[in-house]
Design a protein around this motif. Sequence first.
Motif, PDB file in Angstrom:
ATOM      1  N   ASN A 412      16.118  -0.639  52.881  1.00 48.81           N
ATOM      2  CA  ASN A 412      17.492   0.078  53.343  1.00 48.81           C
ATOM      3  C   ASN A 412      18.427   0.263  52.272  1.00 48.81           C
ATOM      4  O   ASN A 412      19.823   0.010  52.589  1.00 48.81           O
ATOM      5  N   THR A 427      11.885   6.613  51.181  1.00 47.37           N
ATOM      6  CA  THR A 427      12.016   6.572  52.548  1.00 47.37           C
ATOM      7  C   THR A 427      13.129   5.211  52.727  1.00 47.37           C
ATOM      8  O   THR A 427      12.976   4.339  51.991  1.00 47.37           O
ATOM      9  N   GLY A 429      15.633   3.161  55.457  1.00 45.75           N
ATOM     10  CA  GLY A 429      16.004   3.161  56.860  1.00 45.75           C
ATOM     11  C   GLY A 429      14.883   3.638  57.629  1.00 45.75           C
ATOM     12  O   GLY A 429      15.156   4.316  58.822  1.00 45.75           O
ATOM     13  N   VAL A 431      13.526   6.561  57.072  1.00 49.19           N
ATOM     14  CA  VAL A 431      13.422   7.975  57.235  1.00 49.19           C
ATOM     15  C   VAL A 431      13.382   8.691  55.710  1.00 49.19           C
ATOM     16  O   VAL A 431      14.045   8.091  54.869  1.00 49.19           O
ATOM     17  N   THR A 433      14.286  10.509  52.780  1.00 50.42           N
ATOM     18  CA  THR A 433      15.443  10.948  52.578  1.00 50.42           C
ATOM     19  C   THR A 433      15.429  11.454  50.985  1.00 50.42           C
ATOM     20  O   THR A 433      14.782  10.788  50.270  1.00 50.42           O
ATOM     21  N   PRO A 453      18.969  12.982  54.659  1.00 51.50           N
ATOM     22  CA  PRO A 453      17.934  12.434  55.318  1.00 51.50           C
ATOM     23  C   PRO A 453      17.382  13.439  56.319  1.00 51.50           C
ATOM     24  O   PRO A 453      17.832  14.485  56.633  1.00 51.50           O
ATOM     25  N   THR A 457      20.485   8.189  59.186  1.00 56.85           N
ATOM     26  CA  THR A 457      19.771   7.100  59.100  1.00 56.85           C
ATOM     27  C   THR A 457      20.543   6.168  58.292  1.00 56.85           C
ATOM     28  O   THR A 457      21.519   6.634  57.569  1.00 56.85           O
ATOM     29  N   GLU A 458      20.828   4.965  58.672  1.00 55.60           N
ATOM     30  CA  GLU A 458      21.612   3.786  58.361  1.00 55.60           C
ATOM     31  C   GLU A 458      20.969   3.308  56.819  1.00 55.60           C
ATOM     32  O   GLU A 458      19.806   2.796  56.895  1.00 55.60           O
ATOM     33  N   THR A 495      25.829   5.099  58.143  1.00 57.09           N
ATOM     34  CA  THR A 495      24.932   6.025  58.830  1.00 57.09           C
ATOM     35  C   THR A 495      25.151   7.366  58.077  1.00 57.09           C
ATOM     36  O   THR A 495      25.948   8.029  58.120  1.00 57.09           O
TER      37      THR A 495
END
Length: 623
Positions: A412, A427, A429, A431, A433, A453, A457-458, A495
Motif C-alpha cells: 500500500n 499493484t 491497494g 489495484v 496502477t 490506477p 485506490t488508497e 485515495t
Amino acid sequence: MRSLPLSQIKMTDPFWTRWQTVLVETTLPAEYDQLVKTDRLKNFERVAKGETGGFDGFYFNDSDTYKFVEACAYGLVARPSEEVRKQMQHCIDLVAAAQMPDGYINTYFQLNHPTMKWRNLNALHEMYCGGHLIEAGVAVYECLGDRKLMDVGIRFADHVMSLYGPDKKVGYCGHEEIELALIKLARASGENKYREFARWLVEIRGCRPSPFEPELQDEESLAIHPFSRKPKPDEKYEGDYYQDHLPIRQHTEVVGHAVRAMYLYIAAADLAEDPELVAALERTWDNLTRKRMYVTGGIGPSAHNEGFTTDYDLPNLSAYAETCAAIGLIFWGNALLQMSGNAEYAETMERALYNGAISGISLSGDQFFYVNPLESRGTHKRTPWFDCACCPPNIARLIGNVSSYVCAAADNDFYIHIPAGFDATTTLGGVKTKISVESNYPWSGKITVRIDPEKPTEFALHFRIPDWSEDVSTEVPNAEEEAGYEKGYAVFKRTWKPGDTLLVDLGMEPKWVESDPRVRDNLGRVALTCGPLIYTAESHDLGFAPQLFCADVEAPIVTQPSDVGEGIKALSVEGSMEVELFADSLYAEPGTTDIREATATFIPYYAWNNRGPSNMQVWVRQL
C-alpha cells in the motif's frame, strides 16, 4: 519495500535513456570484443574441449564474462538488440559447456590447477566468480525468462554447499560476492536453503580460528597466486583486508578492501532481521558516510589495499575511489533503504550514482576509469579495458539496472527515491496502477508525478525530499489533504483516482559546500554542487590549471551550456587566479604573485576527462 522487476518499469528521462542507449549500442558490444581479444571466452572454450594448461589472464577473469552477461540481460529489457542477444547467448553456451559434472566451474583451476581447487579461498576467488555466475543466471532468468545459466549457477551453489556449511567444512571467500548472489538465487528459485547458506557465510566470517590462517601456511597453494606470501613467524593474522577481523555483529567501522566490504554488507542488510545485526550495519554505515566517504560518493582512498585507512583520510590527488566501490555503495545503500525505509540511505545512493559511479565510464560508453581521483595534474586518462577489468562490466550492469534504484513499492506504498523519469506499473491497494514521473533530472528539480490506477485506490505515495533542497514545494491539484513527512519522504496518503498528479519543485540551485576541518586536504577549500551533482573545474574550460583558481563564494553562479556533451549544464563562477610567473627565482616575498580576476567554468564531475587528459580539481580554494 521492493524494487520493481524491469518488466514493470522503463526509464524515460533524457539523462538515463541516453546512458541506456549508449549501453546497448556501444558499451556492451565493445566489452564483448574485449572478452574475445583478451581470451576470456577462449578459456571457457578450451575447458569445454577438454584441454588443459594455458589459462590466459588473471585467476578471477571468469567473473568479467558473468558480469557482462548480467549487463546484457538488463540492457536487452531497456533496448532490444539482436547483436547483444547473440553475444550474450554465446557466452552462456560457453559457460554451460565448461561446467564439470559435479557443478564446479572456474577455468583458471580447470585448465592450470585441477588438483588445487578450494585450497586458497582467501586469495583465489572461486566463490567470488561463482557468485557473479549466479547473479548473471538470475538476471537472465528474471529479465528474459531463460533459465539455462541459472541452472548452471544452481549446480555450482549446490556443489559449494556439499563442501561447506554448519555441519561440514568452515570456509568462505576472501572476496565477498557469493553471499549476496545466493540471496538472489533463493528469491528466484524459491529455495530458501540458499538464503540460509548465505546467512551462515556472513555470520561465520570473522570468527576464530579463521579458515584463512592455515591457508596462509600452505606453500603449495600460495605458489599459484601471484601476490600471496607466507606470513613471517611473528606476524599476527588480523584479517582486516578481508573483513575477517571480527564477526559482523561486532563491526563498528569499515576496514580493508572497499569492494569486498560493500558486498559483505549488502548481503548482511538483506539478511538483517534482528536489532543486533541492524545496529552493527547502522554503526558501520555511519562510520563510512560521516568519516570515510568522498563528496562524490567515492570510497576507499588508498591504492595499497584498494580500500579504507583511517577516519577523515580523504586525499584528493591520490584518491583511489574505485568505480566498483562506488557501485557497491549504491547496492548497499539500496539494501539498507529497503530494510528501513529511511531516506538517509537514498541520499548516499543518489550521490554515488550521479557522481562517483558514472564517472567511471566515458560519455561515449567505451572508455573507463578504474580509479576516480578528485584532483588531477593531467596524468589521468580513460582506457578501453584493464587487465583487471572488474569495473567496465560492473558499470554496465549498473546502468542497465538503474531503475531498481529510483523507486520501490510495498502493498500500500509507493516510494520515489530518485525523481528520474520513468513509467512504472505495479499493484497498490490491490489495484493495478501506473505511475509516471516526468522530469529532466538532474538538470531540473521540477517534477510531475502522474498516477493512473485502473480504479480509485488508497495508498501512500512517498516522495523523497533531498537534503540538498532548501526550498521545496509540492501540490496535488484539487486535493485537500496535507502531506505528512516521514523518514525523509513527503507522504501523500489518499485515495488516488485515474489522472491524478503530484507536482514537485525541489528548488534546485547551485551552492558551495565545505568539509569537516579534519579532512586536512580540504582546508580553506569549497566544492560546487547543484542538486545531486558535484561539479569540478577542468583546464579545458579554464585555459589554466584550476589549482590556480580561488572562488568568490559570494558571487552569483551562472548556469550555461557545456561543450563537453549534449544537454550537460555548466556553472560559471567568478574569482581570481594566480599567474604562474616569477621573474628571477623559484621563491620570493609574499605579494610577489600576480593575482588577476578570473572566471571559471565548472562541469559535472562525472563528465570530466571526456576531452582528453587535463588538470582537474573538485575542491578549489576560496577567496
